[in-house]
Design a protein around this motif. Sequence first.
Motif, short mmCIF file in Angstrom:
data_model
loop_
_atom_site.label_atom_id
_atom_site.label_comp_id
_atom_site.label_asym_id
_atom_site.label_seq_id
_atom_site.Cartn_x
_atom_site.Cartn_y
_atom_site.Cartn_z
N ASP A 153 -2.11 -3.81 -2.14
CA ASP A 153 -3.43 -3.41 -1.66
C ASP A 153 -3.48 -3.21 -0.15
O ASP A 153 -4.29 -2.46 0.35
CB ASP A 153 -4.49 -4.45 -2.05
CG ASP A 153 -4.81 -4.42 -3.53
OD1 ASP A 153 -4.48 -3.39 -4.18
OD2 ASP A 153 -5.37 -5.40 -4.03
N SER A 154 -2.58 -3.88 0.56
CA SER A 154 -2.66 -3.83 2.02
C SER A 154 -1.37 -3.37 2.71
O SER A 154 -1.25 -3.48 3.92
CB SER A 154 -3.05 -5.21 2.56
OG SER A 154 -2.07 -6.17 2.19
N THR A 155 -0.40 -2.86 1.95
CA THR A 155 0.85 -2.43 2.58
C THR A 155 1.36 -1.09 2.07
O THR A 155 1.16 -0.74 0.91
CB THR A 155 1.98 -3.47 2.40
OG1 THR A 155 2.24 -3.63 1.01
CG2 THR A 155 1.65 -4.80 3.03
N VAL A 199 10.13 0.28 7.23
CA VAL A 199 9.00 -0.29 7.97
C VAL A 199 7.91 -0.64 6.98
O VAL A 199 7.61 0.13 6.07
CB VAL A 199 8.46 0.70 9.01
CG1 VAL A 199 7.20 0.18 9.68
CG2 VAL A 199 9.52 1.01 10.05
N THR A 200 7.30 -1.80 7.15
CA THR A 200 6.13 -2.20 6.36
C THR A 200 4.90 -2.04 7.24
O THR A 200 4.80 -2.68 8.28
CB THR A 200 6.25 -3.65 5.88
OG1 THR A 200 7.42 -3.77 5.07
CG2 THR A 200 5.02 -4.07 5.08
N ALA A 201 4.01 -1.15 6.83
CA ALA A 201 2.74 -0.94 7.52
C ALA A 201 1.69 -1.76 6.79
O ALA A 201 1.52 -1.62 5.57
CB ALA A 201 2.36 0.53 7.52
N THR A 202 1.01 -2.63 7.51
CA THR A 202 -0.02 -3.49 6.92
C THR A 202 -1.38 -3.06 7.43
O THR A 202 -1.53 -2.71 8.60
CB THR A 202 0.24 -4.97 7.31
OG1 THR A 202 1.56 -5.31 6.90
CG2 THR A 202 -0.75 -5.90 6.63
N GLY A 203 -2.36 -3.11 6.55
CA GLY A 203 -3.72 -2.72 6.92
C GLY A 203 -4.62 -2.73 5.70
O GLY A 203 -4.44 -3.53 4.79
N ARG A 204 -5.56 -1.78 5.66
CA ARG A 204 -6.45 -1.67 4.50
C ARG A 204 -6.89 -0.23 4.32
O ARG A 204 -6.78 0.58 5.23
CB ARG A 204 -7.64 -2.60 4.65
CG ARG A 204 -8.61 -2.21 5.74
CD ARG A 204 -9.83 -3.15 5.75
NE ARG A 204 -10.84 -2.66 6.65
CZ ARG A 204 -10.92 -2.94 7.95
NH1 ARG A 204 -10.03 -3.73 8.49
NH2 ARG A 204 -11.87 -2.43 8.68
N GLY A 205 -7.38 0.06 3.11
CA GLY A 205 -7.90 1.39 2.81
C GLY A 205 -6.83 2.40 2.44
O GLY A 205 -7.08 3.60 2.49
N PHE A 206 -5.63 1.94 2.04
CA PHE A 206 -4.57 2.86 1.67
C PHE A 206 -4.78 3.38 0.25
O PHE A 206 -5.34 2.69 -0.59
CB PHE A 206 -3.20 2.19 1.78
CG PHE A 206 -2.88 1.64 3.15
CD1 PHE A 206 -3.22 2.32 4.29
CD2 PHE A 206 -2.24 0.42 3.28
CE1 PHE A 206 -2.93 1.82 5.55
CE2 PHE A 206 -1.93 -0.10 4.52
CZ PHE A 206 -2.28 0.59 5.66
#
Length: 144
Positions: free
Chosen positions: A90-92, A62-69
């Motif tokens: 930076d975002s996954t 699964v690829t989780a996309t977002g920010r602040g990882f």
Amino acid sequence: MTAAMPAVGRMRRGASRPALTLAVVLLGGCASRSASTPSVTPVLASLAPSSADVSGGKVVVVTATGRGFDALNTVHFGRVRLMSVPRTSDSTVQFTVPTDDTFLVDRGATPVMPLPAGRYEVVIETARGKSNGMVFELRGGAVR
């Protein structure tokens, strides 16, 4: 020695350097450190895929996309915790869908069991907190 004096004025002979200079240097160091480390809690925007059939031992990434990882994250898949999951950009963040309860929170010494089919909340945890949750639907359930 007067050529190296700060522009605020000349110091008396034998006087120590002003404390203000030290305070400015220390505050500047703190400001630059906080600027390079974001204080944003993670945000989860999407999961791809958001459901999968894992019957027969299929491996699903699964690829989780977002920010602040962070560089390393904890992925909560329902009550199953996947530790030290690296950020892939930076975002996954990418993780393998768990098929059993090996990493179940407070599992104890019970035998490892397949995860049943159902809906599981996925949350990404960093040093700054936990993201919002998104639902992943596990179909088929794992077969051992």
